[in-house]
Scaffold this motif. Sequence first.
Motif, PDB file in Angstrom:
ATOM      1  N   UNK A   1      -4.199   8.474  17.613  1.00 24.93           N
ATOM      2  CA  UNK A   1      -4.423   7.459  18.637  1.00 24.93           C
ATOM      3  C   UNK A   1      -3.142   6.779  19.092  1.00 24.93           C
ATOM      4  N   UNK A   2      -2.020   7.049  18.419  1.00 26.41           N
ATOM      5  CA  UNK A   2      -0.756   6.386  18.740  1.00 26.41           C
ATOM      6  C   UNK A   2       0.179   7.387  19.414  1.00 26.41           C
ATOM      7  N   UNK A   3       0.796   7.012  20.522  1.00 28.51           N
ATOM      8  CA  UNK A   3       1.707   7.933  21.214  1.00 28.51           C
ATOM      9  C   UNK A   3       2.796   8.458  20.287  1.00 28.51           C
ATOM     10  N   UNK A   4       3.186   9.682  20.521  1.00 27.71           N
ATOM     11  CA  UNK A   4       4.177  10.370  19.689  1.00 27.71           C
ATOM     12  C   UNK A   4       5.461   9.553  19.545  1.00 27.71           C
ATOM     13  N   UNK A   5       5.922   8.914  20.621  1.00 31.82           N
ATOM     14  CA  UNK A   5       7.197   8.183  20.585  1.00 31.82           C
ATOM     15  C   UNK A   5       7.109   6.915  19.743  1.00 31.82           C
ATOM     16  N   UNK A   6       5.898   6.372  19.558  1.00 35.58           N
ATOM     17  CA  UNK A   6       5.737   5.128  18.810  1.00 35.58           C
ATOM     18  C   UNK A   6       5.293   5.347  17.370  1.00 35.58           C
ATOM     19  N   UNK A   7       4.790   6.539  17.067  1.00 43.43           N
ATOM     20  CA  UNK A   7       4.199   6.770  15.751  1.00 43.43           C
ATOM     21  C   UNK A   7       5.223   6.634  14.624  1.00 43.43           C
ATOM     22  N   UNK A   8       6.451   7.118  14.835  1.00 38.66           N
ATOM     23  CA  UNK A   8       7.464   7.023  13.790  1.00 38.66           C
ATOM     24  C   UNK A   8       7.758   5.573  13.439  1.00 38.66           C
ATOM     25  N   UNK A   9       7.880   4.728  14.471  1.00 37.89           N
ATOM     26  CA  UNK A   9       8.129   3.315  14.225  1.00 37.89           C
ATOM     27  C   UNK A   9       6.930   2.641  13.576  1.00 37.89           C
ATOM     28  N   UNK A  10       5.717   3.052  13.968  1.00 34.48           N
ATOM     29  CA  UNK A  10       4.511   2.483  13.371  1.00 34.48           C
ATOM     30  C   UNK A  10       4.448   2.798  11.882  1.00 34.48           C
ATOM     31  N   UNK A  11       4.814   3.998  11.510  1.00 31.38           N
ATOM     32  CA  UNK A  11       4.714   4.399  10.109  1.00 31.38           C
ATOM     33  C   UNK A  11       5.837   3.819   9.253  1.00 31.38           C
ATOM     34  N   UNK A  12       7.061   3.911   9.754  1.00 31.45           N
ATOM     35  CA  UNK A  12       8.224   3.593   8.912  1.00 31.45           C
ATOM     36  C   UNK A  12       8.942   2.306   9.304  1.00 31.45           C
ATOM     37  N   UNK A  13       8.543   1.685  10.437  1.00 34.16           N
ATOM     38  CA  UNK A  13       9.214   0.472  10.872  1.00 34.16           C
ATOM     39  C   UNK A  13      10.537   0.784  11.552  1.00 34.16           C
ATOM     40  N   UNK A  14      11.235  -0.260  12.018  1.00 35.62           N
ATOM     41  CA  UNK A  14      12.525  -0.047  12.658  1.00 35.62           C
ATOM     42  C   UNK A  14      13.443  -1.246  12.410  1.00 35.62           C
TER      43      UNK A  14
ATOM     44  N   UNK B   1      11.882   6.341   2.125  1.00 40.07           N
ATOM     45  CA  UNK B   1      11.924   6.590   3.566  1.00 40.07           C
ATOM     46  C   UNK B   1      12.964   5.658   4.180  1.00 40.07           C
ATOM     47  N   UNK B   2      13.305   5.933   5.429  1.00 45.15           N
ATOM     48  CA  UNK B   2      14.255   5.106   6.177  1.00 45.15           C
ATOM     49  C   UNK B   2      13.533   4.538   7.396  1.00 45.15           C
ATOM     50  N   UNK B   3      13.784   3.259   7.679  1.00 45.32           N
ATOM     51  CA  UNK B   3      13.290   2.711   8.934  1.00 45.32           C
ATOM     52  C   UNK B   3      14.023   3.378  10.092  1.00 45.32           C
ATOM     53  N   UNK B   4      13.391   3.387  11.257  1.00 45.93           N
ATOM     54  CA  UNK B   4      14.049   3.938  12.436  1.00 45.93           C
ATOM     55  C   UNK B   4      15.314   3.117  12.708  1.00 45.93           C
ATOM     56  N   UNK B   5      16.463   3.796  12.805  1.00 48.35           N
ATOM     57  CA  UNK B   5      17.737   3.112  13.014  1.00 48.35           C
ATOM     58  C   UNK B   5      18.327   2.544  11.730  1.00 48.35           C
TER      59      UNK B   5
ATOM     60  N   UNK C   1      16.525  -3.856  13.766  1.00 45.38           N
ATOM     61  CA  UNK C   1      16.875  -4.535  15.018  1.00 45.38           C
ATOM     62  C   UNK C   1      17.901  -3.704  15.780  1.00 45.38           C
ATOM     63  N   UNK C   2      17.646  -3.481  17.080  1.00 48.02           N
ATOM     64  CA  UNK C   2      18.569  -2.719  17.918  1.00 48.02           C
ATOM     65  C   UNK C   2      18.431  -1.220  17.772  1.00 48.02           C
ATOM     66  N   UNK C   3      17.413  -0.748  17.057  1.00 48.09           N
ATOM     67  CA  UNK C   3      17.255   0.698  16.857  1.00 48.09           C
ATOM     68  C   UNK C   3      16.984   1.408  18.179  1.00 48.09           C
ATOM     69  N   UNK C   4      16.342   0.724  19.116  1.00 46.81           N
ATOM     70  CA  UNK C   4      16.069   1.301  20.433  1.00 46.81           C
ATOM     71  C   UNK C   4      15.845   0.141  21.395  1.00 46.81           C
ATOM     72  N   UNK C   5      15.784   0.453  22.669  1.00 44.40           N
ATOM     73  CA  UNK C   5      15.604  -0.582  23.677  1.00 44.40           C
ATOM     74  C   UNK C   5      14.303  -1.345  23.430  1.00 44.40           C
ATOM     75  N   UNK C   6      14.406  -2.655  23.325  1.00 42.85           N
ATOM     76  CA  UNK C   6      13.242  -3.485  23.085  1.00 42.85           C
ATOM     77  C   UNK C   6      13.053  -3.860  21.628  1.00 42.85           C
ATOM     78  N   UNK C   7      13.836  -3.268  20.725  1.00 37.92           N
ATOM     79  CA  UNK C   7      13.725  -3.601  19.302  1.00 37.92           C
ATOM     80  C   UNK C   7      14.555  -4.846  19.021  1.00 37.92           C
TER      81      UNK C   7
END
Length: 513
Positions: free
Chosen positions: A203-216, A265-269, A218-224
Amino acid sequence: MKPIWIVDDDPSIRFVLEKALAREGWATRSFTQAREVIHALADASSSDPERLPPQVLVSDIRMPGGSGLELLEQVRAQQPGLPMIIMTAYSDLDSAVSAFQRGAFEYLPKPFDVPKAVELIRRAVEESQREEESEVHAPLQAEMLGQAPAMQDVFRAIGRLSQSQVTVLITGESGSGKELVARALHKHSPVSAGPFVAINTAAIPRDLLESELFGHERGAFTGAQTQRRGRFEQAEGGTLFLDEIGDMPFELQTRLLRVLSDGHFYRVGGHQAVKAHVRVIAATHQDLERRVREGEFREDLFHRLNVIRLRLPALRERREDVPMLTQHFLLQSARQLGVEPKRIGAAAMEKLQAFKFPGNVRQLENICHWLTVMAPAQQIAVKDLPPEVLGTDSTVAEPPLAPSPAQPPAAHAEAAMTLLASSFPPPRLAPFAGDGDMQDWLQGLSQEARQLLAQGDNDVWDQLSRKFEAQLLRAALAATHGRRVEAANRLGIGRNTITRKLQELGLDDEVFE
């Protein structure tokens, strides 16, 4: 069997019912006032043959010392599962509506046909006995229900896993209750004090699923703008439920495999490993072995998840559980809506059990909610079941547009009759053999309209409308054995409307059985 209690200030009514029920082999106990019944209920004891509680209560509506409707309210408060039949010589709509609204099993107008009254009481007895049997066999907790062997295997597996934190893979069709099993595994596990976090990976878009699972970070991507904890961190010390794992993007499967392998695991960024102390439960409706062969799912991840596999049966594979689940969902829906719970008749239950339930338990739950809202009476009959269960088409054809003012009067009247015929299909007292019967009915209506128009009549609409309405009302009242409230509900009109129409059409004195 417990006795049938009869409450009526008329000794002749009590005598007739006592004799009729005695012929059926049923014990009875009679009362003349409502207050006597309340005292007897308070004194009743299942262990004393002289003070047995009632199996069914049959009461008059108007008596000295308290009305039957007041008694009904008090009985429902003390014994909500006791079927109560309301009798009255005042066969008015208000009494019927009040009786049903307050939870009466059925409404019996006087004078009544004794065999029909006995048959009605028999139905109430069967319903009461089913209620008692359900109470005996119902589990103490309603988190999961099932008496079928396949469900008992699931329950045993949950019990065996209660001291373990091993990874579990739950398989089964959509709507079969996979998340319920996951919650039960968590509740009966060593990590039950920790959080239960669920995520549907489909149910979660592919681009957001990694952040949903592992977190991110600050500054990992635009809007973070700030650091965000993912679901693995949110489930720390508890259970993470990965629903529809078979639809997880292939590139993310590698990262999940790493967590399951060494718990890091590693958070995004992020550049610092995070240790996860989480039990993972996954679920899917897909055939993962096939997806592995097709290259859509990693084989090593499949083996990591497939430590213990629980297969949930489809509802059609455990039809013996349908009555218990139906009762549970009807009660649940009634509580949510703040109304009296509906009861389902034996024939309707048989029809429901024969249904294939492509949506499984979730579909049955939705059907029960639909019945709680839409069924016209407290007792659900076969005719009250939704179209998908009955195998009928619930769509309604759009009526043709009204004729333009430029058309001649004859064409206008004929178009109006076509509108009438298409807007109100004929009463279906029995299934049509085919489309030809419907066409014959429409052609007959059109032919009669043409004849009246050819004669020069100026009230064609009124003549045919009255004939049509009269037949429709007769059919509905015959189908409901003269119960006007139910007939109005079946026709989709108000109780005042059906009363007014019967008077206008001269049908008010007709008897419908």
